[in-house]
Enzyme design. Structure first.
Site, short mmCIF file in Angstrom:
data_model
loop_
_atom_site.label_atom_id
_atom_site.label_comp_id
_atom_site.label_asym_id
_atom_site.label_seq_id
_atom_site.Cartn_x
_atom_site.Cartn_y
_atom_site.Cartn_z
N PRO A 55 0.85 -1.12 -0.02
CA PRO A 55 -0.10 0.01 0.08
C PRO A 55 0.92 1.40 0.08
O PRO A 55 1.86 1.24 0.65
CB PRO A 55 -0.72 -0.13 1.32
CG PRO A 55 0.12 -1.03 2.17
CD PRO A 55 0.84 -1.92 1.32
N GLY A 56 0.43 2.08 -0.76
CA GLY A 56 1.25 3.67 -0.88
C GLY A 56 0.33 4.53 -0.45
O GLY A 56 0.57 5.26 0.79
N TYR A 83 -4.96 13.69 -13.97
CA TYR A 83 -6.18 12.85 -14.31
C TYR A 83 -7.52 13.53 -13.55
O TYR A 83 -8.49 12.89 -13.17
CB TYR A 83 -6.16 11.44 -13.49
CG TYR A 83 -5.06 11.10 -12.75
CD1 TYR A 83 -4.20 10.11 -13.55
CD2 TYR A 83 -4.63 11.24 -11.26
CE1 TYR A 83 -2.82 9.71 -12.92
CE2 TYR A 83 -3.49 10.67 -10.75
CZ TYR A 83 -2.64 10.03 -11.45
OH TYR A 83 -1.40 9.44 -10.99
N CYS A 103 2.50 28.17 -15.86
CA CYS A 103 2.05 28.67 -17.12
C CYS A 103 1.21 27.66 -18.14
O CYS A 103 1.92 27.36 -18.99
CB CYS A 103 3.27 29.42 -18.03
SG CYS A 103 3.79 30.61 -17.29
N GLU A 104 0.22 27.12 -17.56
CA GLU A 104 -0.73 26.18 -18.13
C GLU A 104 -2.14 26.49 -17.80
O GLU A 104 -2.18 26.59 -16.54
CB GLU A 104 -0.38 24.49 -17.74
CG GLU A 104 0.95 24.20 -18.26
CD GLU A 104 1.01 23.76 -19.58
OE1 GLU A 104 0.05 23.24 -20.26
OE2 GLU A 104 2.01 23.69 -20.28
C1 LIG Z 1 3.38 -2.35 -8.20
C2 LIG Z 1 2.80 -1.17 -7.42
N1 LIG Z 1 2.72 -1.58 -6.10
C3 LIG Z 1 2.07 -0.67 -5.22
C4 LIG Z 1 1.72 0.41 -5.75
C5 LIG Z 1 0.85 1.28 -4.85
O1 LIG Z 1 -0.35 1.61 -5.06
P1 LIG Z 1 -1.26 2.50 -3.99
O2 LIG Z 1 -0.71 3.85 -3.87
O3 LIG Z 1 -2.65 2.75 -4.72
O4 LIG Z 1 -1.30 1.81 -2.89
C6 LIG Z 1 1.65 0.72 -7.07
C7 LIG Z 1 1.20 2.02 -7.61
O5 LIG Z 1 1.25 2.49 -8.65
C8 LIG Z 1 2.36 -0.20 -8.07
O6 LIG Z 1 2.59 0.21 -9.42
#
Ligand SMILES: Cc1ncc(COP(=O)(O)O)c(C=O)c1O
Length: 421
Positions: A280-281, A323, A349-350
């Protein structure tokens, strides 16, 4: 969210005035609630412990990389997912244990492969057949690897952050047979110890269906080809709330549904349950961060729109242009509920350099006010740029009523540091 107005009507994070932070550290500044980051890590741990499965949680460092954050991750018993030599370098500079780092990337350079091997990362997430050939050639010592497969599943999210659909640059296709080719090449390799399978079907996913569907596809495929694995890595993807319109995807419910699906499939196909890894990120750092800006210009176009321009923009906030991501903003120095809809614009500048259209701000908003854009903890600093020679913002962590700088604001000198004079 621990961001709330105090009795004096000033926006606070963890009882620290965001107005004081903006005034003392300048703007734009990204401020994180450290406790909230830790809570998210602990929620994932608890949810997995509840499942009884053997697991590993690796923070996807692409969401936000910094030495102080990596130290915190290690304290919270998290592993790390890195995707470039820069992310690996930052992790090692923080003192992170390399044996808890996974090395990703759909186009790893030879230098990155060698650097990751020398550093002693736990395993590679292999993304192409060519990479297997190159690792076999370059590896000075045996390494472990999982293979990223493309299950051909469309996650319910924006197409730019879908990654598991058939037409994708990531992974090897189950449907077209390249994933099987990859597994066989890994099983034959004497340099690479094949440990398992990885998939990541997308980001900002708000329901478990796509992941459960993929688990089924992967188990069926493993059984059909008699492939044994020790690790099943499900990637990241848990959604967060940017605005009230976003559906939340509670970590606990998601992990329960996913681990139940793994248990059911392993029983159905009579296979041992592998160690479950996730990456998770966004869900770890996204809601914990806010960006503070100062209002510099207000432009009213009668019967058309009001533009409130702030002192940052797409150089620190690219997701709206990228997005059409939606955000919520609050005035920092007053809690005024008499709002109207405005466009909050950046200073670059966009025309697409916007924090967002139709965003609610108090009618009383004036030049010099500070605003906080919420849920900017993930993919903001890490996606920031020097477009228009803007300086990268400073980053602070708030904890126990105090703020500390974890990344200093870039300076003009640093901006031209690499220019040949
Ligand atoms: C291979 C992989 N793992 C983990 C993540 C993390 O995803 P998230 O931030 O949605 O949890 C990503 C995000 O692009 C990813 O490409």
């Amino acid at each position: 969210m621990t961001v709330k107005y105090n009795d004096q009507g000033v926006l606070t994070m963890g009882n620290v005035s965001l107005q004081t932070i903006a005034a003392s550290f300048g703007t734009p500044t990204i401020v994180y609630d450290e406790e909230q980051i830790r809570t998210q890590c602990r929620r994932f741990h608890e949810a997995f412990k509840e499942s009884g499965l053997s697991y590993n949680i690796s923070y996807a460092s692409k969401a936000f990389s910094s030495i102080q954050l990596f130290k915190l991750m290690e304290e919270e018993e998290m592993g790390l997912d890195v995707v470039s030599e820069g992310e690996l370098y930052t992790a090692l500079a923080s003192g992170f244990d390399p044996s808890k780092i996974h090395f990703h990337g759909n186009n790893k350079t030879n230098e990155e492969i060698e650097y990751a091997i020398e550093s002693g990362v736990e395993y590679f997430v292999i993304d192409s057949l060519d990479e297997i050939t190159r690792i076999n050639r370059l590896a000075s010592k045996p390494i472990k690897a999982v293979l990223r497969v493309n299950p051909g599943v469309e996650a319910h999210t924006h197409e730019f952050i879908q990654t598991g659909q058939e037409d994708s640059k990531f992974g090897l296709s189950i449907k077209h047979g390249t994933a099987l080719e990859g597994v066989r090449a890994l099983q034959e390799s004497d340099k690479i110890d094949f440990k398992g399978i990885h998939f990541h079907i997308g980001s900002q996913i708000f329901e478990a269906d796509g992941t459960i569907n993929t688990i089924q596809i992967v188990f069926e495929w493993l059984k059909e080809h008699d492939i044994e694995i020790d690790i099943l890595n499900l990637g990241g993807g848990f959604s967060i709330k940017y605005t009230e319109a976003d559906k939340s995807y509670p970590i606990e419910d998601g992990i329960k549904l996913i681990t139940d699906a793994i248990k059911e499939n392993s029983q159905k196909y009579d296979m041992a349950i592998p160690e479950i890894s996730i990456e998770p990120g966004r869900s770890i750092v996204g809601e914990a961060g806010v960006t503070l800006y100062q209002v510099g210009t207000i432009k009213e176009i009668p019967n058309v729109n009001t533009y409130v321009s702030i002192d940052g923009g797409m150089s620190d906030h690219i997701r709206t242009a990228l997005y059409d991501a939606q955000y919520k903003a609050l005035l920092v120095n007053r809690n005024d509920e008499d709002t109207h809809e405005v466009t909050i614009a950046g200073k670059l500048c966009e025309s697409g350099d916007l924090i967002g259209r139709d965003m609610k701000l108090p009618k009383s908003t004036k030049i010099g006010d500070y605003i906080a854009v919420l849920s900017t903890g993930a993919y903001h600093y890490s996606m920031s740029s020097n477009y228009n020679q803007m300086l990268k913002p400073s980053v602070l962590f708030v904890k126990d009523g105090k703020a500390r700088e974890v990344i200093k604001r870039q300076t003009l000198k640093q901006l031209i540091m690499n220019d040949v004079k």
